[in-house]
Each structure stands twice: as structure tokens, then as C-alpha cells.
Design an enzyme around this catalytic site. Structure first.
Site, short mmCIF file in Angstrom:
data_model
loop_
_atom_site.label_atom_id
_atom_site.label_comp_id
_atom_site.label_asym_id
_atom_site.label_seq_id
_atom_site.Cartn_x
_atom_site.Cartn_y
_atom_site.Cartn_z
N GLY A 1 0.72 -1.54 0.11
CA GLY A 1 0.15 -0.16 -0.04
C GLY A 1 0.83 1.33 -0.14
O GLY A 1 0.63 1.83 -0.44
N ASP B 1 12.40 -14.47 13.88
CA ASP B 1 11.93 -14.37 12.65
C ASP B 1 11.33 -15.94 11.71
O ASP B 1 11.68 -16.64 10.93
CB ASP B 1 13.45 -14.57 11.85
CG ASP B 1 15.12 -15.82 11.34
OD1 ASP B 1 14.27 -16.25 13.09
OD2 ASP B 1 15.62 -15.64 10.80
N LYS C 1 28.20 -5.85 7.84
CA LYS C 1 28.40 -7.30 8.83
C LYS C 1 29.37 -7.78 7.98
O LYS C 1 30.37 -7.35 7.69
CB LYS C 1 27.47 -8.47 8.16
CG LYS C 1 26.30 -8.47 9.14
CD LYS C 1 25.72 -10.14 9.49
CE LYS C 1 24.63 -9.87 10.48
NZ LYS C 1 24.15 -11.09 10.76
N SER D 1 30.82 -10.12 6.63
CA SER D 1 30.47 -10.48 5.36
C SER D 1 30.84 -9.94 4.65
O SER D 1 30.95 -10.23 3.29
CB SER D 1 29.86 -11.57 5.71
OG SER D 1 28.45 -10.82 5.69
N HIS E 1 17.44 -4.34 9.53
CA HIS E 1 16.86 -5.32 9.72
C HIS E 1 15.44 -4.98 11.24
O HIS E 1 15.80 -4.32 11.84
CB HIS E 1 17.63 -7.08 10.37
CG HIS E 1 17.82 -7.29 9.63
ND1 HIS E 1 18.91 -8.82 10.30
CD2 HIS E 1 18.15 -7.10 8.20
CE1 HIS E 1 19.49 -9.09 8.76
NE2 HIS E 1 19.09 -8.34 8.04
N GLU F 1 10.15 -10.75 11.14
CA GLU F 1 11.45 -9.93 11.17
C GLU F 1 11.10 -9.25 9.23
O GLU F 1 10.24 -10.18 8.51
CB GLU F 1 12.90 -11.17 10.71
CG GLU F 1 13.63 -9.67 10.22
CD GLU F 1 15.04 -11.30 10.19
OE1 GLU F 1 16.88 -10.85 10.93
OE2 GLU F 1 15.14 -12.32 8.60
N ALA G 1 23.05 -10.69 -1.27
CA ALA G 1 23.16 -11.60 -0.34
C ALA G 1 22.45 -12.97 -1.16
O ALA G 1 23.27 -13.78 0.19
CB ALA G 1 22.06 -11.07 0.27
P1 0O2 Z 1 17.09 -17.44 5.74
O1 0O2 Z 1 17.42 -18.97 5.19
O2 0O2 Z 1 17.33 -16.54 5.56
O3 0O2 Z 1 15.54 -17.89 7.31
P2 0O2 Z 1 20.94 -11.57 15.92
O4 0O2 Z 1 22.26 -11.79 14.69
O5 0O2 Z 1 20.17 -12.09 16.00
O6 0O2 Z 1 21.59 -10.60 16.97
P3 0O2 Z 1 20.55 -10.80 13.23
O7 0O2 Z 1 21.89 -10.65 12.41
O8 0O2 Z 1 19.43 -9.99 12.47
O9 0O2 Z 1 20.55 -10.22 14.53
O10 0O2 Z 1 20.14 -11.66 13.06
P4 0O2 Z 1 20.60 -12.73 11.97
O11 0O2 Z 1 19.65 -14.82 12.95
O12 0O2 Z 1 21.90 -13.46 12.26
O13 0O2 Z 1 20.23 -13.16 10.57
C1 0O2 Z 1 18.96 -12.80 10.64
C2 0O2 Z 1 18.71 -13.07 8.73
O14 0O2 Z 1 19.22 -12.03 7.95
C3 0O2 Z 1 19.51 -14.34 8.53
O15 0O2 Z 1 18.52 -15.48 8.28
C4 0O2 Z 1 19.68 -14.57 7.11
O16 0O2 Z 1 18.36 -14.20 6.13
C5 0O2 Z 1 20.27 -12.44 7.16
N1 0O2 Z 1 21.39 -12.13 7.04
C6 0O2 Z 1 22.12 -11.99 8.71
N2 0O2 Z 1 23.23 -12.23 8.18
C7 0O2 Z 1 23.52 -12.42 7.21
C8 0O2 Z 1 25.01 -12.48 6.35
O17 0O2 Z 1 25.45 -12.50 6.38
N3 0O2 Z 1 24.42 -13.37 5.01
C9 0O2 Z 1 23.63 -13.56 4.06
N4 0O2 Z 1 22.91 -13.54 2.97
N5 0O2 Z 1 22.29 -13.53 5.11
C10 0O2 Z 1 22.27 -13.30 6.05
P5 0O2 Z 1 18.84 -17.21 8.13
O18 0O2 Z 1 17.84 -17.43 9.13
O19 0O2 Z 1 20.53 -17.23 8.37
O20 0O2 Z 1 18.69 -18.10 7.06
#
Ligand code: 0O2
Length: 221
Positions: free
Chosen positions: A43, A92, A132, A134, A140, A159, A171
Site C-alpha cells: 500500500g 524470524d 556485517k 561478511s 532488519h 522479521e 546476499a
Molecule cells: P534464512 O534462510 O534467511 O532464514 P542477531 O544476530 O540475531 O542479533 P540479525 O543479524 O538480525 O541479528 O539476525 P540473524 O539471525 O543473524 O540473521 C537473520 C537473517 O538475516 C538470516 O536468516 C539471513 O536471512 C539474514 N542474514 C544475516 N546475516 C547474513 C549474512 O551475513 N549473509 C546473508 N546472506 N544473510 C544474512 P537465516 O536464519 O540465516 O537464514
């Protein structure tokens, strides 16, 4: 032997979790959250399209986390695999990803969600201003809203990830690397790929900035 037993116990816990997250009640609750958020986002996107004469949202995708992915994340955080831990410890289980054309659109969407008074922002992380290690970039938000179909006062938490098309493209490849290496951090070729990915994240961010500047110049013509 012990290892095999542990694997069997894990497989049983994941199976139980998979059963629990596919109940009608569970799916309905998280799908409700996704539907409400998605309609807010699209929207607002439509309103911006009219006001700005261009699309700010490229794509909206969403997913419910799979049992295997929940199990991996719980283990990584040091929790036992269970539905209770999944609901209490993970934010999430349901996720929406908003892919925007330009970086200023990402912040527009972020600000819009922050200003809504029908959702609460429990946590916000700006991995664009503070990428990050990486090279990962995205905003987020952990968002909570009322769940009127549940018990009194029940909330549903989701999330939201907001990023540009270019950040998304990066990503996706990075995610594929993590998936392929199954969390393995070392190995010469893995390290080399990680280094290249970090470099390309910088380059992509530079291109995002240049494209935004070009768009602004075109708008001024
Ligand atoms: P999927 O398959 O996407 O569900 P926190 O560490 O909890 O304090 P953050 O970073 O918000 O804070 O959380 P988290 O759990 O590290 O990352 C949440 C999601 O962000 C991940 O979900 C990824 O989708 C994405 N993400 C975070 N960091 C990276 C990264 O370095 N590279 C990529 N490609 N994605 C990232 P999941 O559960 O990993 O996977």
C-alpha cells in the site's frame, strides 16, 4: 555410536517440530502477520509510486521458516530443538523481505514502518550503515503486532528485511555459500571466495550510490 544416537534424537526433534509448525493454528497465526505487513508495505509502495512517478518497491517476498532451518538456528544459539524455544527465542519464524530499487527507498520504507502505530518495532539493525563482517547489507526490523484471532493480548512477531536489488543479489550468493559450506569457516577456496565476496559487497555498495546519484540528476533534468 553415541553420535548416531544423537543424530536419531535430533531427527526425532526436528520431525516433531515440523509437525508442530504445520498445524493450522501455527500457520494461520504467522500467515496473518505476513498478510497484514505485506499489505501495509505494498500500500505504501503504491502511494509512493503515485507521488514520485516511479516504483520504490521492486519485489516483496516472504517465507515461513522450515523446521530444519529453525533447528539449525536454535542449535547455533545453544538451545534445544523445540517449538517453545522456537517461538520464544527466534524472531524470524515468519519473514518478509522488501527489495527496493534504490538506497533512499530502503530508508523510506524503513521510516514508514517505524512510524506506524499499529505495529511495534522491537529491534532495528542497520546493516547498511554498519555492514556485517561478511559484507552483508540490509535493514532488519523485528516487528510485533496484535493477533486478534488468538488469545487475549496475543501478539505475532516477524522479521522484515529491507535492501536494494543489488544488496539482494549479493546476499543470495552469500547465502548459497553459507548453505554449501554448512557453516564451515575454513578451507582455502572458501576463504578466497569470502574475500572476493567482501570486495564485491563494497563495489556493489559503490554502484548503488552512483546509481542513486544518477537518478537524482535525471530527476533534475
Ligand atoms: P534464512 O534462510 O534467511 O532464514 P542477531 O544476530 O540475531 O542479533 P540479525 O543479524 O538480525 O541479528 O539476525 P540473524 O539471525 O543473524 O540473521 C537473520 C537473517 O538475516 C538470516 O536468516 C539471513 O536471512 C539474514 N542474514 C544475516 N546475516 C547474513 C549474512 O551475513 N549473509 C546473508 N546472506 N544473510 C544474512 P537465516 O536464519 O540465516 O537464514
Amino acid at each position: 555410536m553415541g553420535n548416531q544416537r544423537e543424530q536419531l534424537i535430533r531427527a526425532e526433534r526436528v520431525r516433531e517440530l515440523a509437525e508442530n509448525i504445520s498445524t493450522k493454528q501455527f500457520v494461520q497465526k504467522y500467515s496473518y502477520g505476513i498478510t497484514i505487513l505485506e499489505s501495509m508495505i505494498t500500500g505504501y509502495g503504491r502511494k509512493c509510486d503515485q507521488r514520485l512517478g516511479r516504483s520504490i518497491v521492486d519485489t516483496v517476498v516472504y517465507r515461513l521458516k522450515t523446521a530444519e532451518s529453525i533447528a539449525d538456528k536454535l542449535e547455533k544459539k545453544g538451545y534445544e530443538i523445540s517449538l517453545t524455544n522456537a517461538v520464544e527465542q527466534l524472531s524470524d519464524l515468519a519473514g518478509i523481505r522488501v527489495i527496493c530499487s534504490f538506497c533512499d527507498d530502503v530508508y523510506r520504507m524503513d521510516e514508514f514502518l517505524q512510524q506506524r502505530n499499529d505495529i511495534a518495532i522491537c529491534r532495528r539493525k542497520d546493516y547498511i550503515r554498519n555492514p556485517k563482517e561478511s559484507g552483508y547489507r540490509s535493514i532488519h526490523l523485528i516487528v510485533e503486532m496484535d493477533y486478534p484471532l488468538g488469545a487475549a493480548g496475543e501478539k505475532v512477531r516477524l522479521e522484515v528485511q529491507i535492501r536494494t536489488v543489488a544488496m539482494n543479489y549479493w546476499a543470495k550468493l552469500d547465502h548459497q555459500l553459507c548453505y554449501k559450506t554448512g557453516g564451515r569457516r575454513s578451507g582455502q577456496s572458501i576463504e578466497q571466495i569470502r574475500r572476493e565476496l567482501r570486495t564485491y559487497a563494497e563495489e556493489i555498495s559503490g554502484i548503488d550510490e552512483k546509481m542513486l546519484n544518477l537518478r537524482k540528476r535525471i530527476e533534475e533534468i
